[in-house]
Design a protein around this motif. Sequence first.
Motif, PDB file in Angstrom:
ATOM      1  N   GLY A  66       0.625  -1.496  -0.287  1.00 60.75           N
ATOM      2  CA  GLY A  66      -0.040   0.438   0.021  1.00 60.75           C
ATOM      3  C   GLY A  66       0.697   0.986  -0.243  1.00 60.75           C
ATOM      4  O   GLY A  66       0.489   2.811   0.032  1.00 60.75           O
ATOM      5  N   GLN A  67       2.496   1.644   0.349  1.00 67.32           N
ATOM      6  CA  GLN A  67       2.968   2.233   0.187  1.00 67.32           C
ATOM      7  C   GLN A  67       3.259   2.402  -1.091  1.00 67.32           C
ATOM      8  O   GLN A  67       3.261   1.443  -2.229  1.00 67.32           O
ATOM      9  CB  GLN A  67       3.924   1.874   0.817  1.00 67.32           C
ATOM     10  CG  GLN A  67       4.119   1.861   2.453  1.00 67.32           C
ATOM     11  CD  GLN A  67       4.078   2.920   2.827  1.00 67.32           C
ATOM     12  OE1 GLN A  67       4.429   4.030   3.018  1.00 67.32           O
ATOM     13  NE2 GLN A  67       2.213   2.805   4.182  1.00 67.32           N
ATOM     14  N   PRO A  68       3.724   3.789  -1.403  1.00 62.70           N
ATOM     15  CA  PRO A  68       3.903   4.044  -3.388  1.00 62.70           C
ATOM     16  C   PRO A  68       4.851   3.892  -3.006  1.00 62.70           C
ATOM     17  O   PRO A  68       6.293   4.532  -3.836  1.00 62.70           O
ATOM     18  CB  PRO A  68       4.025   5.412  -3.250  1.00 62.70           C
ATOM     19  CG  PRO A  68       3.893   5.821  -2.059  1.00 62.70           C
ATOM     20  CD  PRO A  68       3.957   4.771  -1.191  1.00 62.70           C
ATOM     21  N   TYR A  69       6.009   3.014  -3.776  1.00 62.27           N
ATOM     22  CA  TYR A  69       7.240   1.965  -3.949  1.00 62.27           C
ATOM     23  C   TYR A  69       7.001   0.607  -4.263  1.00 62.27           C
ATOM     24  O   TYR A  69       6.267   0.026  -4.009  1.00 62.27           O
ATOM     25  CB  TYR A  69       7.626   1.679  -2.451  1.00 62.27           C
ATOM     26  CG  TYR A  69       7.603   2.728  -1.889  1.00 62.27           C
ATOM     27  CD1 TYR A  69       7.727   2.530   0.137  1.00 62.27           C
ATOM     28  CD2 TYR A  69       7.753   3.895  -1.295  1.00 62.27           C
ATOM     29  CE1 TYR A  69       7.955   3.522   1.518  1.00 62.27           C
ATOM     30  CE2 TYR A  69       8.138   5.322  -0.636  1.00 62.27           C
ATOM     31  CZ  TYR A  69       8.068   4.532   0.262  1.00 62.27           C
ATOM     32  OH  TYR A  69       8.018   5.883   1.401  1.00 62.27           O
ATOM     33  N   ASP A  70       8.231  -0.003  -5.717  1.00 57.95           N
ATOM     34  CA  ASP A  70       7.541  -1.066  -5.153  1.00 57.95           C
ATOM     35  C   ASP A  70       9.231  -1.196  -5.037  1.00 57.95           C
ATOM     36  O   ASP A  70       9.947  -1.473  -4.883  1.00 57.95           O
ATOM     37  CB  ASP A  70       7.960  -1.267  -7.071  1.00 57.95           C
ATOM     38  CG  ASP A  70       7.216  -0.229  -8.498  1.00 57.95           C
ATOM     39  OD1 ASP A  70       7.336   0.748  -9.466  1.00 57.95           O
ATOM     40  OD2 ASP A  70       6.382  -0.553  -7.918  1.00 57.95           O
ATOM     41  N   VAL A  71       8.778  -3.177  -4.208  1.00 54.84           N
ATOM     42  CA  VAL A  71       8.989  -3.840  -3.225  1.00 54.84           C
ATOM     43  C   VAL A  71       9.787  -4.822  -4.339  1.00 54.84           C
ATOM     44  O   VAL A  71       9.336  -5.562  -4.782  1.00 54.84           O
ATOM     45  CB  VAL A  71       8.441  -4.320  -1.946  1.00 54.84           C
ATOM     46  CG1 VAL A  71       9.156  -5.011  -1.867  1.00 54.84           C
ATOM     47  CG2 VAL A  71       7.745  -3.215  -1.364  1.00 54.84           C
TER      48      VAL A  71
END
Length: 451
Positions: free
Chosen positions: A33-38
């Motif tokens: 849900g965070q605006p990062y690609d993990v």
Amino acid sequence: MEEQTTSTSQRPKVLLVDDEESILNSLRRLLRGQPYDVLLATSGAQALEILAQQPVDLVMSDARMPNMDGASLLAQVRQRWPATMRIMLTGYADPTAIIKAINDGQIHRYISKPWNDEELLVILRQSLEHQHSERERQRLERLARVQNDQLKLLNSTLEKHVAARTAELQQTADMLDLAYEELKHSYVTGTEVFSLLANLRLPPAKQTNRQIIELVRGYSKAHGLDEATSRDLAMAAALYNIGKLSWPDTMMVTPSDLLHSAERERYRGYPKQSESLLMTLDPMKDAARLILHHQERWDGSGFPDRLKGEAIPFGSRLLKLAVDFVELQRGLILERQMNSDEALLYLRQYSGRLYDPELVEDFIQVCAAFLSDITLIDPDVKVVTTRELTAGTELARNLNADNGMLLLNAGKVLSAPLIEKLIAFEAMEGGKYQVFVKVPQDEPGLLQAEG
């Protein structure tokens, strides 16, 4: 050095490295849900393969992993992809690994396991914001160079064009200044976050950094210190005791006056160790110098360099007052924990010996303004010896023996026999009590304690 570029329109890529899949799964759930690609890697080698194949904005690695530990991995990341942010995650206190990661990998943050979810998300966000600011600064610098070249070509023919380009360059310079100020502010925030993590080594009753930060900020505001000085003081207050992280737990909570000879020598080395850890970070150099000299004494008997008087940096003299005031109340200097008034009387007593005499009273005024439990400058309270007590006097503060035992509670009205017993007990203990009493209505004014 291999270059990696990430478009500002793309989502930041965060690479998590840990040999325990359960840890990776926990972190992945946290970042959902965070605006990062993990991206995930279970070893240092796998992490390097991923980095070689695609641009990555931030690497967060566990410290202890087989074959290649976190410090070694982050050192390689720094060498090959220096623009990638580097964070170390560790579940144990290992000063050697921390120092290696700071010196070789120049990590931007250090997080302890188990982590606090909110703090970890804040650290990730601040790190990526720091990176974005740095990229924007570099972009603006390149833009400024291009515009400057264009200005030179137009200079001979178009005066109006020159004026327009000059205005654009000024605007660019202002933007660069703003970006740099944001970077410096990020360092101040980062040091305070790190100090909170470092304080986890101590029980809550022994933690000092937050109150010291508030005191130096209060002094800076009250006396109108410039922004650079205030910023350096705040960073020094946040990290003044980082050199103590390599100490055993028992030494961390033992009063300095009770340390044995070998421990005392190690204690005297902590300002230098703190400075050494911070000197590799350019924005921290001035704060590191304040930390190095904050245990110097006004009469020249301090350490590490036995500086005397005004040869001690102003910020170091102020930091020593704040550190000693708080540590006296935490029981980190003397065996008995003092209350705030007793700590301030101690500073007055050693004014001109341990402390800058011109700073002491100003510092006491700041303490009184920012702390609610200070009665030392209350006109309705005075400080007397036991032999100055009279029957009918009411105590304004608890009275403790030198060994810390509570003798009498605040509000107690003294009788003549009780005063005689106090004098006898004081003589038997070999101490000298300072008694805070309420001033009778017909006796206005404050009696200052003799130093």
